[in-house]
Each structure stands twice: as structure tokens, then as C-alpha cells.
Design a protein around this motif. Structure first.
Motif, short mmCIF file in Angstrom:
data_model
loop_
_atom_site.label_atom_id
_atom_site.label_comp_id
_atom_site.label_asym_id
_atom_site.label_seq_id
_atom_site.Cartn_x
_atom_site.Cartn_y
_atom_site.Cartn_z
N UNK A 1 -16.47 13.90 -12.96
CA UNK A 1 -15.96 15.27 -13.09
C UNK A 1 -15.59 15.87 -11.74
N UNK A 2 -16.29 15.46 -10.70
CA UNK A 2 -16.00 15.99 -9.37
C UNK A 2 -14.98 15.15 -8.61
N UNK A 3 -14.88 13.85 -8.92
CA UNK A 3 -14.01 12.97 -8.15
C UNK A 3 -12.57 12.95 -8.64
N UNK A 4 -12.34 13.08 -9.92
CA UNK A 4 -11.00 12.91 -10.47
C UNK A 4 -10.36 14.26 -10.78
N UNK A 5 -9.05 14.30 -10.63
CA UNK A 5 -8.32 15.52 -10.96
C UNK A 5 -8.31 15.73 -12.48
N UNK A 6 -8.06 14.65 -13.23
CA UNK A 6 -8.11 14.69 -14.69
C UNK A 6 -9.19 13.69 -15.10
N UNK A 7 -10.42 14.16 -15.32
CA UNK A 7 -11.52 13.22 -15.51
C UNK A 7 -11.69 12.65 -16.91
N UNK A 8 -10.96 13.17 -17.92
CA UNK A 8 -11.27 12.76 -19.29
C UNK A 8 -11.09 11.28 -19.58
N UNK A 9 -10.15 10.54 -18.95
CA UNK A 9 -10.09 9.11 -19.27
C UNK A 9 -11.37 8.35 -18.89
N UNK A 10 -12.05 8.83 -17.88
CA UNK A 10 -13.29 8.17 -17.45
C UNK A 10 -14.50 8.79 -18.13
N UNK A 11 -14.48 10.08 -18.34
CA UNK A 11 -15.69 10.75 -18.84
C UNK A 11 -15.91 10.57 -20.34
N UNK A 12 -14.86 10.41 -21.10
CA UNK A 12 -15.04 10.27 -22.54
C UNK A 12 -15.87 9.03 -22.90
N UNK A 13 -15.54 7.84 -22.37
CA UNK A 13 -16.40 6.69 -22.66
C UNK A 13 -17.79 6.82 -22.05
N UNK A 14 -17.88 7.43 -20.89
CA UNK A 14 -19.19 7.60 -20.24
C UNK A 14 -20.07 8.55 -21.06
N UNK A 15 -19.49 9.62 -21.56
CA UNK A 15 -20.27 10.54 -22.39
C UNK A 15 -20.70 9.88 -23.69
N UNK A 16 -19.83 9.05 -24.26
CA UNK A 16 -20.18 8.33 -25.48
C UNK A 16 -21.35 7.38 -25.22
N UNK A 17 -21.30 6.65 -24.12
CA UNK A 17 -22.40 5.76 -23.76
C UNK A 17 -23.68 6.54 -23.48
N UNK A 18 -23.56 7.66 -22.81
CA UNK A 18 -24.73 8.48 -22.52
C UNK A 18 -25.40 8.96 -23.80
N UNK A 19 -24.61 9.48 -24.72
CA UNK A 19 -25.17 9.98 -25.98
C UNK A 19 -25.76 8.85 -26.82
N UNK A 20 -25.11 7.70 -26.83
CA UNK A 20 -25.63 6.57 -27.59
C UNK A 20 -26.95 6.08 -27.01
N UNK A 21 -26.99 5.90 -25.69
CA UNK A 21 -28.22 5.43 -25.04
C UNK A 21 -29.35 6.44 -25.20
N UNK A 22 -29.03 7.73 -25.07
CA UNK A 22 -30.06 8.76 -25.26
C UNK A 22 -30.56 8.77 -26.71
N UNK A 23 -29.66 8.53 -27.65
CA UNK A 23 -30.06 8.47 -29.04
C UNK A 23 -30.97 7.28 -29.33
N UNK A 24 -30.66 6.13 -28.74
CA UNK A 24 -31.51 4.95 -28.89
C UNK A 24 -32.88 5.22 -28.29
N UNK A 25 -32.90 5.80 -27.10
CA UNK A 25 -34.17 6.11 -26.44
C UNK A 25 -35.01 7.06 -27.30
N UNK A 26 -34.36 8.11 -27.80
CA UNK A 26 -35.07 9.11 -28.60
C UNK A 26 -35.60 8.51 -29.90
#
Length: 65
Positions: A27-52
Motif C-alpha cells: 500500500x505504501x510502495x505502489x502507486x496503484x496497489x490493488x494488483x498486489x494487495x488483492x491476492x495478499x489480502x485473500x491469503x491473509x484472510x484465508x490463513x487467519x481463518x485457518x488459524x482461528x
């Protein structure tokens, strides 16, 4: 009393932390971060869901003893 490590839960927690950090960094490095952040957020939510989910299973299992 012996402790056993749930490796799936441990790796899910590590993955969630790493992906979350990468999402914030993107979010801080890229001018348009959504191509990188969308898969990262999906992985974050999935991993957090597995952990929970694994945490809840162990909490329920431990409370019955």
C-alpha cells in the motif's frame, strides 16, 4: 504436561503475519496497489481463518478434558 505444536496452525499464523505485512508494505510502495494487495489480502484472510478455526478446535477439545 506435554505440549504438542499444531504445525498447520503455526504455519497459518506465520503466513497471515507475513501476508499482512506485505499488504501494508504494498500500500505504501505502489502507486496503484490493488494488483498486489488483492491476492495478499485473500491469503491473509484465508490463513487467519485457518488459524482461528484450528484455535477454536483446540480450545473446545481442551475444555472438554
Amino acid at each position: 504436561m506435554t505440549y504438542r505444536i499444531d504445525w498447520i496452525q503455526f504455519l497459518a499464523a506465520i503466513a497471515a503475519i507475513i501476508c499482512y505485512g506485505a499488504t501494508i508494505a504494498a500500500c505504501f510502495m505502489f502507486y496503484v496497489p490493488w494488483p498486489a494487495t488483492l491476492p495478499l489480502m485473500t491469503l491473509t484472510l484465508t490463513a487467519a481463518g485457518v488459524w482461528s478455526h484450528r484455535r477454536d478446535l483446540h480450545e473446545t477439545e481442551g475444555g472438554a478434558r
